[in-house]
Scaffold this motif. Sequence first.
Motif, PDB file in Angstrom:
ATOM      1  N   UNK A  26       2.806   8.894  -3.525  1.00 12.24           N
ATOM      2  CA  UNK A  26       1.391   8.760  -3.187  1.00 12.24           C
ATOM      3  C   UNK A  26       1.272   8.289  -1.740  1.00 12.24           C
ATOM      4  N   UNK A  27       0.544   9.081  -0.923  1.00 12.51           N
ATOM      5  CA  UNK A  27       0.406   8.821   0.503  1.00 12.51           C
ATOM      6  C   UNK A  27      -1.060   8.814   0.916  1.00 12.51           C
ATOM      7  N   UNK A  28      -1.301   8.147   2.029  1.00 15.38           N
ATOM      8  CA  UNK A  28      -2.566   8.220   2.739  1.00 15.38           C
ATOM      9  C   UNK A  28      -2.234   8.155   4.227  1.00 15.38           C
ATOM     10  N   UNK A  29      -3.174   8.521   5.059  1.00 13.97           N
ATOM     11  CA  UNK A  29      -2.966   8.509   6.502  1.00 13.97           C
ATOM     12  C   UNK A  29      -3.834   7.435   7.141  1.00 13.97           C
ATOM     13  N   UNK A  30      -3.332   6.852   8.210  1.00 13.98           N
ATOM     14  CA  UNK A  30      -4.089   5.859   8.968  1.00 13.98           C
ATOM     15  C   UNK A  30      -3.635   5.899  10.410  1.00 13.98           C
ATOM     16  N   UNK A  31      -4.087   4.926  11.171  1.00 14.02           N
ATOM     17  CA  UNK A  31      -3.656   4.823  12.562  1.00 14.02           C
ATOM     18  C   UNK A  31      -3.140   3.413  12.827  1.00 14.02           C
ATOM     19  N   UNK A  32      -2.356   3.303  13.884  1.00 12.64           N
ATOM     20  CA  UNK A  32      -1.722   2.029  14.223  1.00 12.64           C
ATOM     21  C   UNK A  32      -2.747   0.941  14.534  1.00 12.64           C
ATOM     22  N   UNK A  33      -3.912   1.324  15.073  1.00  6.58           N
ATOM     23  CA  UNK A  33      -4.885   0.317  15.492  1.00  6.58           C
ATOM     24  C   UNK A  33      -5.935  -0.037  14.433  1.00  6.58           C
ATOM     25  N   UNK A  34      -5.829   0.515  13.247  1.00  5.82           N
ATOM     26  CA  UNK A  34      -6.798   0.197  12.197  1.00  5.82           C
ATOM     27  C   UNK A  34      -6.603  -1.236  11.691  1.00  5.82           C
ATOM     28  N   UNK A  35      -7.702  -1.874  11.335  1.00  7.14           N
ATOM     29  CA  UNK A  35      -7.638  -3.233  10.799  1.00  7.14           C
ATOM     30  C   UNK A  35      -6.815  -3.252   9.519  1.00  7.14           C
ATOM     31  N   UNK A  36      -6.985  -2.263   8.651  1.00 11.64           N
ATOM     32  CA  UNK A  36      -6.205  -2.260   7.400  1.00 11.64           C
ATOM     33  C   UNK A  36      -4.713  -2.152   7.669  1.00 11.64           C
ATOM     34  N   UNK A  37      -4.318  -1.473   8.751  1.00 12.41           N
ATOM     35  CA  UNK A  37      -2.898  -1.398   9.100  1.00 12.41           C
ATOM     36  C   UNK A  37      -2.385  -2.787   9.471  1.00 12.41           C
ATOM     37  N   UNK A  38      -3.149  -3.523  10.266  1.00 16.34           N
ATOM     38  CA  UNK A  38      -2.742  -4.895  10.615  1.00 16.34           C
ATOM     39  C   UNK A  38      -2.653  -5.763   9.366  1.00 16.34           C
TER      40      UNK A  38
END
Length: 148
Positions: free
Chosen positions: A43-55
């Motif tokens: 199970x995958x999703x995509x995001x970006x390095x600068x997203x708050x959820x990534x932090x």
Amino acid sequence: MTNFSEDEIEFLRKNRSAAMITVDTAGVAKAARVGVALVDGKLWSSGTADRVRTRRLRRDPRCTLFVFNGTFLWLSVEATVTILDGPDAPELNLQLFRVMQGRATGPLTWFGSELDDAAFRTQMAEESRLIYEFEVVKSYGVVKAPSF
């Protein structure tokens, strides 16, 4: 392969809309709408390095996904997230979006444009796109309409 039941796998194949719930430093649950898909049984999703959820996920990799279909069917997935952000991230995003858009070959749609594989990979790199890979701890929900 994740530990989903056959009914849950079928639900995930048909439903891509989800809310990802992470926790901020004060312990407050925060939700963001995301797309999800099963890619080679993961199970995958995509995001970006600068997203708050990534932090937040870098600080605490636990999250809950709430996958829904717009009716009363839903699946909740408690998971630990691994962030895949290495040099292969553009290719992994290509794989994810092929599944999400149902296009095994040919151009992919990205914000109104049709991009071939090379252009799509370049776009993913420019956006610092990464993959959230979910290691399922627990799943539960109503994924199949009851038969009366």
